[in-house]
Scaffold this active site. Structure first.
Site, PDB file in Angstrom:
ATOM      1  N   THR A   5      14.061 -11.569   0.771  1.00 24.08           N
ATOM      2  CA  THR A   5      13.157 -10.427   0.742  1.00 24.08           C
ATOM      3  C   THR A   5      13.867  -9.230   1.351  1.00 24.08           C
ATOM      4  OG1 THR A   5      10.996  -9.559   1.451  1.00 24.08           O
ATOM      5  CG2 THR A   5      12.111 -11.049   2.977  1.00 24.08           C
ATOM      6  N   LYS A  10       7.667  -9.182   6.209  1.00 21.08           N
ATOM      7  CA  LYS A  10       7.387 -10.481   5.573  1.00 21.08           C
ATOM      8  C   LYS A  10       8.219 -11.583   6.230  1.00 21.08           C
ATOM      9  CE  LYS A  10       6.048  -9.071   0.896  1.00 21.08           C
ATOM     10  NZ  LYS A  10       6.346  -9.246  -0.540  1.00 21.08           N
ATOM     11  N   ASP A  63       5.673 -12.881  -3.551  1.00 24.54           N
ATOM     12  CA  ASP A  63       5.135 -11.702  -4.214  1.00 24.54           C
ATOM     13  C   ASP A  63       3.664 -11.600  -3.834  1.00 24.54           C
ATOM     14  OD1 ASP A  63       5.983  -9.540  -6.204  1.00 24.54           O
ATOM     15  OD2 ASP A  63       4.028 -10.178  -6.970  1.00 24.54           O
ATOM     16  N   PHE A 135       1.955  -2.258   8.506  1.00 25.60           N
ATOM     17  CA  PHE A 135       2.697  -2.895   7.425  1.00 25.60           C
ATOM     18  C   PHE A 135       1.841  -2.824   6.167  1.00 25.60           C
ATOM     19  CE2 PHE A 135       3.609  -7.429   5.713  1.00 25.60           C
ATOM     20  CZ  PHE A 135       4.428  -6.942   4.718  1.00 25.60           C
ATOM     21  N   TYR A 137      -0.781  -2.352   3.543  1.00 20.59           N
ATOM     22  CA  TYR A 137      -2.215  -2.063   3.573  1.00 20.59           C
ATOM     23  C   TYR A 137      -2.910  -2.633   4.805  1.00 20.59           C
ATOM     24  CZ  TYR A 137      -1.540  -0.838  -1.348  1.00 20.59           C
ATOM     25  OH  TYR A 137      -1.113  -0.264  -2.517  1.00 20.59           O
ATOM     26  N   ARG A 164      -0.442 -14.960   3.249  1.00 18.06           N
ATOM     27  CA  ARG A 164       0.936 -15.461   3.291  1.00 18.06           C
ATOM     28  C   ARG A 164       0.989 -16.792   4.039  1.00 18.06           C
ATOM     29  NH1 ARG A 164       2.883 -11.135   4.480  1.00 18.06           N
ATOM     30  NH2 ARG A 164       3.391 -10.661   2.317  1.00 18.06           N
TER      31      ARG A 164
END
Length: 178
Positions: A5, A10, A63, A135, A137, A164
């Site tokens: 990434t 993330k 994603d 980060f 939204y 996530r």
């Protein structure tokens, strides 16, 4: 295992979460071309297929999309682009109070095969930005059962509920069986 990434946030969330399971991941800060697909699943799978020919080790990618009910699911899988172009203030203007959900799809390249895992977090678009964990939204998304935004939660608090972490949890369960 590699997490591919270009997004440090993330990686930090995934490393903290997977560390609880004694799974050590390495960050491969790498940009790669993504198709403009209709779903996170499609985009994640296509990217993983392309990357598996470049990277021979086991790896995973992520994603994530934001789906706002009052906007017919917009921005969906285009969340990153929309965040960069419209920004949170314009999303608030368009969708304050709307129901929404995040969806993360992880594609794991493991032992020569691709596996996918998904997680969803439901919530509401806030009427203002709040929080210091800025980060994407997160400052405007209030998860169900909370009265504060994702950006007001610590990484460990967020990892207890996030889209996530839900996808990562399913991946961990899969890896335990291998």
């Amino acid at each position: 295992m590699l997490f591919i990434t270009s997004n440090r946030h993330k990686y930090e969330e995934a490393a903290e979460f997977l560390g609880n399971y004694n799974i050590d991941i390495k960050w491969k800060n790498m940009k790669y071309e993504e198709i403009q697909g209709d779903t996170n699943k499609e985009i994640s799978m296509d990217s993983c297929r392309k990357l598996m020919y470049k990277i021979k080790d086991d790896f995973f990618i992520d994603d994530t999309g934001l789906y706002i009910d009052d906007l017919n699911g917009f921005p969906g899988p285009y969340a990153s682009y929309v965040n960069k172009t419209l920004g949170n203030k314009n999303i608030i203007r368009l969708a304050s109070g709307s129901r929404a959900h995040f969806e993360t799809v992880i594609s794991l390249f493991y032992s020569g095969k691709i596996y996918q895992f998904s997680g969803i977090l439901n919530g509401t678009i806030s009427d203002h930005e709040s929080g210091s964990m800025n980060f994407g939204y997160d400052p405007i998304f209030i998860p169900d059962g909370y009265d504060k935004s994702l950006a007001e939660l610590s990484i460990s608090e967020k990892n207890r509920i996030s889209h996530r972490s839900k996808a990562l949890e399913i991946m961990v369960e899969f890896l335990k069986k291998q």
